[in-house]
Design an enzyme around this catalytic site. Structure first.
Site, PDB file in Angstrom:
ATOM      1  N   HIS A 161       0.864  -1.190   0.000  1.00 24.24           N
ATOM      2  CA  HIS A 161       0.000   0.000   0.000  1.00 24.24           C
ATOM      3  C   HIS A 161       0.897   1.235   0.000  1.00 24.24           C
ATOM      4  O   HIS A 161       1.658   1.437   0.953  1.00 24.24           O
ATOM      5  CB  HIS A 161      -0.900   0.024   1.241  1.00 24.24           C
ATOM      6  CG  HIS A 161      -1.823  -1.153   1.306  1.00 24.24           C
ATOM      7  ND1 HIS A 161      -3.082  -1.148   0.756  1.00 24.24           N
ATOM      8  CD2 HIS A 161      -1.654  -2.395   1.831  1.00 24.24           C
ATOM      9  CE1 HIS A 161      -3.657  -2.326   0.946  1.00 24.24           C
ATOM     10  NE2 HIS A 161      -2.807  -3.105   1.592  1.00 24.24           N
TER      11      HIS A 161
ATOM     12  N   LYS B 160      -7.918  -7.055  -7.587  1.00 19.81           N
ATOM     13  CA  LYS B 160      -7.992  -7.301  -6.146  1.00 19.81           C
ATOM     14  C   LYS B 160      -9.441  -7.365  -5.695  1.00 19.81           C
ATOM     15  O   LYS B 160     -10.221  -6.440  -5.946  1.00 19.81           O
ATOM     16  CB  LYS B 160      -7.252  -6.178  -5.404  1.00 19.81           C
ATOM     17  CG  LYS B 160      -7.296  -6.278  -3.880  1.00 19.81           C
ATOM     18  CD  LYS B 160      -6.400  -7.370  -3.341  1.00 19.81           C
ATOM     19  CE  LYS B 160      -6.563  -7.582  -1.838  1.00 19.81           C
ATOM     20  NZ  LYS B 160      -5.792  -6.661  -1.014  1.00 19.81           N
TER      21      LYS B 160
ATOM     22  N   HIS C 255      -8.505 -10.584  -0.638  1.00 20.56           N
ATOM     23  CA  HIS C 255      -8.506 -10.341   0.807  1.00 20.56           C
ATOM     24  C   HIS C 255      -9.526 -11.323   1.393  1.00 20.56           C
ATOM     25  O   HIS C 255     -10.729 -11.129   1.245  1.00 20.56           O
ATOM     26  CB  HIS C 255      -8.894  -8.893   1.123  1.00 20.56           C
ATOM     27  CG  HIS C 255      -8.822  -8.597   2.588  1.00 20.56           C
ATOM     28  ND1 HIS C 255      -7.853  -7.809   3.152  1.00 20.56           N
ATOM     29  CD2 HIS C 255      -9.588  -9.035   3.622  1.00 20.56           C
ATOM     30  CE1 HIS C 255      -8.029  -7.763   4.468  1.00 20.56           C
ATOM     31  NE2 HIS C 255      -9.080  -8.503   4.778  1.00 20.56           N
TER      32      HIS C 255
ATOM     33  N   HIS D 244      -1.880 -12.157   2.224  1.00 23.68           N
ATOM     34  CA  HIS D 244      -1.558 -12.144   3.663  1.00 23.68           C
ATOM     35  C   HIS D 244      -2.268 -13.256   4.422  1.00 23.68           C
ATOM     36  O   HIS D 244      -3.082 -13.013   5.314  1.00 23.68           O
ATOM     37  CB  HIS D 244      -1.835 -10.782   4.300  1.00 23.68           C
ATOM     38  CG  HIS D 244      -3.079 -10.087   3.805  1.00 23.68           C
ATOM     39  ND1 HIS D 244      -4.319 -10.664   3.817  1.00 23.68           N
ATOM     40  CD2 HIS D 244      -3.281  -8.864   3.281  1.00 23.68           C
ATOM     41  CE1 HIS D 244      -5.205  -9.828   3.332  1.00 23.68           C
ATOM     42  NE2 HIS D 244      -4.592  -8.730   2.985  1.00 23.68           N
TER      43      HIS D 244
ATOM     44  N   ASP E 166       2.473  -6.361   2.683  1.00 24.62           N
ATOM     45  CA  ASP E 166       1.275  -5.640   3.130  1.00 24.62           C
ATOM     46  C   ASP E 166       1.659  -4.398   3.926  1.00 24.62           C
ATOM     47  O   ASP E 166       0.947  -4.004   4.855  1.00 24.62           O
ATOM     48  CB  ASP E 166       0.330  -6.544   3.936  1.00 24.62           C
ATOM     49  CG  ASP E 166      -1.082  -5.962   4.018  1.00 24.62           C
ATOM     50  OD1 ASP E 166      -1.388  -5.029   3.250  1.00 24.62           O
ATOM     51  OD2 ASP E 166      -1.866  -6.435   4.849  1.00 24.62           O
TER      52      ASP E 166
HETATM   53  O1  DOR Z   1      -4.297  -4.034   7.868  1.00 24.45           O
HETATM   54  C1  DOR Z   1      -4.604  -3.753   6.726  1.00 24.45           C
HETATM   55  N1  DOR Z   1      -4.379  -2.536   6.220  1.00 24.45           N
HETATM   56  N2  DOR Z   1      -5.199  -4.688   5.981  1.00 24.45           N
HETATM   57  C2  DOR Z   1      -5.688  -4.396   4.768  1.00 24.45           C
HETATM   58  O2  DOR Z   1      -6.218  -5.269   4.151  1.00 24.45           O
HETATM   59  C3  DOR Z   1      -5.634  -3.017   4.228  1.00 24.45           C
HETATM   60  C4  DOR Z   1      -4.548  -2.272   4.835  1.00 24.45           C
HETATM   61  C5  DOR Z   1      -4.622  -0.794   4.583  1.00 24.45           C
HETATM   62  O3  DOR Z   1      -4.892  -0.391   3.437  1.00 24.45           O
HETATM   63  O4  DOR Z   1      -4.354  -0.023   5.505  1.00 24.45           O
HETATM   64 ZN    ZN Z   2      -3.103  -5.075   2.001  1.00 26.55          ZN
END
Ligand code: DOR
Ligand code: ZN
Length: 359
Positions: A27, A111, A148, A186, A259
């Site tokens: 991200h 996704k 996810h 993940h 992640d």
């Molecule tokens: O902990 C997470 N943060 N899991 C996710 O699936 C998205 C991510 C985020 O974009 O902050």
């Molecule tokens: Zn993620």
């Protein structure tokens, strides 16, 4: 044919050199946060899959292409990091648009966020079986689906949501779409790892550093630790141990995906703190520590640099990265515009440090 570039390093060595790795789950956000975090990922990885859960989400080829340009513009001078874009699936995604973005080389995968499952997932998919026309098209063109994997029913215990999703949604989806390539993102449970193994060849999974290093008790150790909260939430110790076996066992269906998910410190240290762990500066060092602890440094390259590329039908990178057994303290926080972002393991001495990168 993929071969390892370097001689396997037996456990106990002080230096390990791998083909340059890729991060298959990142991200990066946008704006000042993007500018702050992308140098860390680009310093560690040659390529990366960029998640599309921006506000608004990246749902069209034009939006993905524009986002890719913003990422490239934010890279440090001289960086050769390649962002690989993804399409955020919604109930309205069209098979033709999915195919257009894929054949034009704009996105590499799509996704699937079950609607409401995590950060910025409220535009996600509410009815997975109804996505069949999109998934059939992806199957036909060889475009992978990244999932996810958590159920969204608030009545389901949060620690059971991954298991519930696998039973109710993933297994039926795999049965309906038998040629679809799927990456379970993940993975956090022993049972999900077994489902992935049972479908290896067309199903794979990414594994994060934090799910290899913490369990659910860590989140409450001595008090609430908001910076260890992510989704899927870390599970019991037996799951962490199973994930360490999966990551370090040399199976081609498991590969690196950090992640890394930056949030402003204040948004995590809050009455309703958001989910996400920021790993940008420490990802490879954490993975190296895990492989070292498991006596599996000779399998680190497959996990970090070969398995993901093979799943996505790409050549591995040509350069190398070296890691040294020399303790280094990670920064506690990094600055992102007006905000700070707390770094996983920040302020701690990590036993492995990043060395030379060659192209
Ligand atoms: O902990 C997470 N943060 N899991 C996710 O699936 C998205 C991510 C985020 O974009 O902050
Ligand atoms: Zn993620």
């Amino acid at each position: 044919m993929m071969t390892t570039l370097t001689a396997p390093a037996p456990a106990g060595v002080d230096t390990i050199t791998l083909r340059r790795p890729d991060d298959w789950h990142i991200h990066l956000r946008d704006g000042p946060m993007l500018a702050a975090v992308v140098p860390y990922t680009a310093a560690q990885f040659a390529r990366g899959i960029i998640m599309p859960n921006l506000v608004p989400p990246v749902t069209t080829p034009a939006a993905a292409s524009a986002y890719r340009e913003r990422i490239r513009a934010a890279l440090p001078e001289g960086s050769d990091f390649q962002p690989m874009m993804t399409c955020y699936l919604t109930d309205a995604t069209s098979p033709d648009e999915i195919e257009a973005g894929f054949t034009q080389g704009i996105w590499i995968a799509a996704k699937l966020y079950p609607a409401g499952a995590t950060t910025n997932a409220h535009h996600g998919v509410t009815d997975i079986p109804a996505l069949a026309p999109v998934l059939e098209r992806m199957e036909k063109i060889g475009m992978p689906l990244l999932i996810h994997g958590e159920a969204t029913d608030p009545a389901i215990d949060i620690f059971d949501r991954e298991a519930a999703f696998m039973e109710a949604s993933l297994l039926p989806l795999l049965a309906r779409h038998q040629g679809l390539k799927v990456c379970v993102e993940h993975v956090t449970t022993a049972e999900t790892a077994d489902i992935v193994r049972a479908h290896a060849g067309r199903v794979a999974a990414t594994i994060t550093p934090h799910h290899l290093m913490i369990n659910r008790t860590s989140i409450f150790q001595g008090g609430l630790r908001p910076h260890l909260y992510c989704l899927p939430v870390a599970k019991r110790e037996r799951h962490r141990l199973a994930l360490r076996k999966a990551a370090t066992g040399g199976e081609a269906c498991f590969f690196l995906g950090t992640d890394t998910a930056p949030h402003p410190k204040g948004a995590k240290e809050s009455a309703c703190g958001c989910a996400g762990v920021f790993l940008g500066p420490v990802a490879l060092q954490c993975y190296a520590q895990v492989f070292d602890e498991e006596g599996a440094l000779d399998r680190f390259e497959a996990f970090a640099s070969l398995n993901g590329a093979r799943f996505h039908g790409l050549e591995p990178n040509t350069g190398t990265v070296t890691l040294n057994r020399r303790a280094e303290t990670a920064p506690e926080t990094i600055r992102a515009g007006e905000d700070e972002v707390v770094v996983f393991r920040g302020g701690e001495a990590l036993p492995w440090s990043l060395g030379e990168v060659t192209r």
